[in-house]
Design an enzyme around this catalytic site. Structure first.
Site, PDB file in Angstrom:
ATOM      1  CG  ASP A 130      -0.168  -0.194   2.541  1.00 15.87           C
ATOM      2  OD1 ASP A 130       1.064  -0.301   2.511  1.00 15.87           O
ATOM      3  OD2 ASP A 130      -0.815  -0.256   3.611  1.00 15.87           O
ATOM      4  CG  HIS A 131       3.281   2.459   3.137  1.00 20.21           C
ATOM      5  ND1 HIS A 131       2.205   1.753   3.588  1.00 20.21           N
ATOM      6  CD2 HIS A 131       3.644   3.281   4.159  1.00 20.21           C
ATOM      7  CE1 HIS A 131       1.918   2.135   4.821  1.00 20.21           C
ATOM      8  NE2 HIS A 131       2.780   3.055   5.197  1.00 20.21           N
ATOM      9  CG  ASP A 195       2.232   1.969   8.964  1.00 19.61           C
ATOM     10  OD1 ASP A 195       3.102   2.138   8.103  1.00 19.61           O
ATOM     11  OD2 ASP A 195       1.246   2.707   9.090  1.00 19.61           O
ATOM     12  NE  ARG A 501       1.403   8.893  11.282  1.00 16.30           N
ATOM     13  CZ  ARG A 501       1.886   7.670  11.255  1.00 16.30           C
ATOM     14  NH1 ARG A 501       2.437   7.209  10.170  1.00 16.30           N
ATOM     15  NH2 ARG A 501       1.844   6.926  12.317  1.00 16.30           N
ATOM     16  CB  SER A 696      11.357   6.150  14.686  1.00 11.66           C
ATOM     17  OG  SER A 696      12.440   5.942  13.826  1.00 11.66           O
ATOM     18  NE  ARG A 698      14.424   5.576  10.913  1.00 15.29           N
ATOM     19  CZ  ARG A 698      14.599   6.878  10.765  1.00 15.29           C
ATOM     20  NH1 ARG A 698      15.750   7.351  10.369  1.00 15.29           N
ATOM     21  NH2 ARG A 698      13.622   7.707  11.012  1.00 15.29           N
TER      22      ARG A 698
HETATM   23 FE1  SF4 Z   1      -1.059   4.751   4.843  1.00 11.87          FE
HETATM   24 FE2  SF4 Z   1      -0.026   5.393   7.219  1.00 11.87          FE
HETATM   25 FE3  SF4 Z   1      -1.424   7.182   5.792  1.00 11.87          FE
HETATM   26 FE4  SF4 Z   1      -2.656   5.168   6.909  1.00 11.87          FE
HETATM   27  S1  SF4 Z   1      -1.592   6.861   7.967  1.00 11.87           S
HETATM   28  S2  SF4 Z   1      -2.980   5.922   4.829  1.00 11.87           S
HETATM   29  S3  SF4 Z   1      -1.140   3.499   6.671  1.00 11.87           S
HETATM   30  S4  SF4 Z   1       0.531   6.255   5.240  1.00 11.87           S
END
Ligand code: SF4
Length: 813
Positions: A130-131, A195, A501, A696, A698
């Protein structure tokens, strides 16, 4: 097995058409063969919970404690003899039920898992592509292009998934957290999701999205890949027992207020930035929240929709909600009635999925839903929260742009059926008044199921008539994959999104794009004005016929009356049986992927002749150790990403960044000198100041120094998570017993360890010293150092890494 050709050959449009030909009641889909594997092990959890109550006595338990503690590997070891002092102090070793990985972070997790030599994962797992999908022209165009551009990564993930029995959700199937919600999350489940912040460039301690599963009563926590591998190889995953924040929701949501506004409001309250403006308070709140979960206290009624956004944006470990009839309805509508029944039965008999009435919280915040108004948060931080009624003034006071440049709705957490129907309702109202959006409008469905259902119910047609572009079922603009053509880099502009975000450059790579977060409803209404000061609740818009138009509060049903449409069934993984003969596809010429070799074991003596690669001055976060940005494309290629090792660290002796001196005077970059010494067979150490490795979790920040020949990190202090990560990768973190000794060691000095081997062999007991020979004058002196090794961690270092040890144990078993 996933094969990128399968997606390329039939066009995306053809795949979508196929969904219309397939009834939702198709038996392959409605009766999932793995339903049992998706049901939390309630019997085992209740048995453990009984043991928890025996050990803790009569103390009431919060919901978070019930689920977390019932997943303990050994209840007595973790909770016994503490006189109730558990939260914020005890380290919990937890056996999780499931792991989900997104495509960017899954690469290194799988490469590490492969070094263990196991034939299958110890717990059910899934991978979600998805990313890496671009958002530009719409799904039909963007998806095939993105698949082609990332073919080698998807082929690798697909082949590894098939080999090890991991369910693989191909590009276009949807976003990790929405797919988890639709398929895997369940009340009482505990799962990890990779994630992590390293992809998403956020400020919060834990990723935002894995906790989405909390909407269905699961404890779902975001972690780095190495943590996920712990679970995949059946090792307990460690977490400091979190403090618990209770959120009491009173009243009922109505009108324009949405579940999204609960978290937009809460984010503002928790960080108090909007109340006091004092940054130090923000820091305190963040620090405290690092180990906090929150849970909803005493739902006012089962009719309140579960909020679908989570407070991990402000640093919480996770969040979850008590069991309600809403959860039963959602599980039933997503073909999981047996899980709903099992959860309901377990809750009735053991009150497992709700807090005890005498549970004690570290803090309780009350939000009156009846009084909640929509909020808009941002720019550049999710906790700068402004009530809609005050947003007009805030735009003026802060000199934010007066015009909106785009509106984007959807994402992993805010593309529920109800979200989209309420947005559709607003578009229909505006359409009836003859209005068109004033700015670009994008829609990101969270999954193929959501997209197909919205297509069947003609919601997407309505968005299309308004000029909306439906992007692929993927993260797209939320993860910086927005290819934007209307704005140049550096242009100041404002966008409104319902994403999670909003840090600088997060969406379009332009650090001057001010990204404000709001509910899908507020975003949708505001695109019809294009004016940032427009308040859709109170203000009017002129219509083409010269009249005045005012939106009514949006409405939309929670669940589709015809049920969810599964869409393209090719996306649904058939089963999770491992296929050992499947070759894992990694091109030897790839610059993005490379198989890992296990690290060599420690050896049977102390370390001799280590050389100081670099003495660092000041802050050295995981960003300094392993930079993000353009380096992220090498996450699956340890050799290539190691070229960024410590390039952000400042040389304490010269004040320069990424410049070090070899003993012969040569000046090199830090990774180049490390490589030179590695080629010469010289192991090295780094000397640092306080809180080395903060930021983070990481894993690359621990893997890379190890890969380049680093054996010891000597610091004044460590960030705890990074210190643990170093040990997992076989690097020895030591701290100065006397911080003043930092001044007595310098670059290219030679170091022998004294007592280290014995300490490791004895499982963490014994003193350790460093004998330092100064490069400048050849003088020798001894530095006493401290360590925090547990028995397990000592075993990791002796074996070469945690994975080496775990694979050895697995082979014996
Ligand atoms: Fe993708 Fe993270 Fe955005 Fe959700 S918050 S759509 S998992 S990038």
């Amino acid at each position: 097995m996933y094969n990128s050709k399968q997606i390329k050959t039939p066009s995306y449009n053809r795949l979508l058409r196929r969904s219309f030909a397939t009834p939702a009641t198709n038996s392959n889909f409605s009766v999932h063969p793995e339903i049992a594997a998706r049901t939390p092990p309630y019997g085992k959890l209740i048995k453990n919970l009984t043991e928890v109550r025996r050990v803790l006595g009569t103390q009431g338990l919060t919901l978070a404690e019930k689920i977390l503690y019932s997943h303990l590997d050994n209840v007595e070891d973790a909770l016994g003899g503490r006189n109730g002092k558990v939260r914020g102090e005890a380290y919990l070793k937890l056996k999780v039920d499931r792991v989900a990985m997104q495509d960017a972070s899954a690469q290194m997790a799988l490469l590490q898992f492969m070094t263990c030599g196991l034939g299958k994962t110890a717990v059910p797992a899934s991978i979600h592509c998805d990313h890496m999908i671009v958002g530009e022209n719409g799904a039909d165009v963007d998806l095939p292009r993105s698949i082609e551009g990332n073919k080698e990564v998807f082929d690798f993930l697909g082949s590894a998934a098939k080999k090890f029995g991991i369910q693989f959700w191909a590009p276009g199937s949807g976003i990790i957290h929405q797919i988890v919600l639709e398929n895997y999350a369940a009340p009482g489940l505990m799962m990890l999701g990779t994630d992590s912040r390293e992809q998403s460039l956020t400020l919060n301690r834990w990723p935002a999205d894995t906790p989405n599963g909390g909407g269905l009563g699961a404890i779902a926590i975001g972690v780095g890949g190495a943590d996920a591998v712990d679970a995949l190889v059946d090792a307990p995953w460690e977490l400091r027992a979190p403090k618990i924040l209770g959120v009491r929701l009173e009243g009922e949501l109505s009108g324009w207020a949405t579940p999204k506004d609960v978290i937009l409001n809460l984010a503002g309250q928790l960080t108090v930035r909007n109340i006091t403006g004092l940054e130090w308070k923000l820091s305190v709140a963040r620090a405290w929240l690092q180990f906090v979960t929150w849970e909803r206290v005493y739902p006012p009624s089962d009719l309140t929709p579960a909020p679908n956004a989570q407070p991990s944006e402000v640093g919480a470990t996770t969040s979850l909600f008590p069991f309600t009839s809403k959860m039963i309805s959602y599980l039933n509508s997503t073909r999981r009635a047996p899980i709903a029944e099992a959860a309901e039965g377990t809750n009735k008999s053991h009150n497992f999925l709700r807090a005890d009435t005498n549970a004690i919280y570290d803090q309780v915040i009350t939000i009156n839903l009846s009084e909640l108004e929509p909020h808009i948060n941002g720019p550049f931080t999710p906790d700068l929260s402004t009530p809609l009624s005050k947003f007009k003034d805030a735009v003026k006071e802060n000199e934010w742009p007066e015009q909106l440049s785009a509106g984007l709705i959807g994402s992993c957490t805010n593309s529920s059926y109800q979200d989209m129907l309420r947005a559709e309702d607003l578009v229909k109202q505006a359409e009836a008044a003859g209005l068109k959006p004033k700015v670009d409008f994008f829609v990101t469905p969270g999954s193929e199921q959501i997209r197909a259902t919205l297509e069947r119910d003609e919601t997407l047609d309505v968005f299309g008539r308004a000029g909306g572009t439906v992007l692929a079922n993927a993260c797209g603009p939320c993860i910086g994959q927005w290819k934007r053509n209307d704005i140049s880099k550096g242009d100041t502009n404002a966008i409104l999104t319902s994403y999670n975000r909003n840090f600088r450059a997060r969406n379009d790579g332009n650090s001057q794009t001010m990204n404000f977060l709001a509910s899908p409803e507020i975003v949708t209404a505001m695109i019809y004005s294009g004016d940032m000061s427009f308040n859709p609740i109170t203000d009017t818009l002129p219509t083409p016929s010269g009249q005045s138009f005012k939106f009514s509060a949006p409405s939309g049903s929670e669940l589709p009356s015809q049920g969810f449409e599964p869409g393209n069934l090719a996306f649904v993984p058939s089963n999770s049986a491992p296929s050992p003969s499947t070759p894992v596809v990694v091109s030897p010429t790839s610059s993005r992927l490379a198989l890992l070799e296990p690290f060599e074991p420690f050896g049977a003596v102390d370390l001799k002749g280590l050389k100081v690669l670099l003495k660092i001055k000041g802050k050295c976060t995981t960003d300094h150790i392993s930079a993000a940005g353009s380096w992220l494309k090498y996450k699956g290629h340890l050799e290539n990403i190691s070229n960024n090792t410590l390039i952000g660290a400042m040389n304490a002796e010269t004040g320069e960044v990424n410049k070090v001196h070899d003993a012969n005077g040569d000046i090199l970059s830090i990774p180049d000198l490390a490589r030179r010494w590695k080629a010469q067979g010289v192991s090295w150490l780094v000397v640092a100041e306080n809180n080395y490795g903060e930021g983070s979790a990481r894993e690359h920040a621990a893997l890379q120094p190890r890969y380049l020949g680093g054996k010891v990190i000597l610091a004044k202090s460590f960030a705890r998570i990074h210190e643990a990560n170093l040990k997992k990768q076989g690097v020895v973190p030591l701290t100065f017993a006397d911080g003043a000794d930092y001044d007595s060691i310098g670059s290219c000095d030679s170091v022998d360890t004294v007592g280290l081997y014995d300490m490791l062999v004895s499982g963490g007991d014994g003193e350790v010293f460093l004998d330092v020979t100064r490069k400048t004058d050849g003088r020798r002196h001894r530095i006493p150092v401290k360590h925090t090794f547990s028995k397990d961690q000592a075993g990791f270092v002796l074996a070469g890494s945690a994975l080496n040890l775990l694979s050895k144990r697995a082979a014996i078993a």
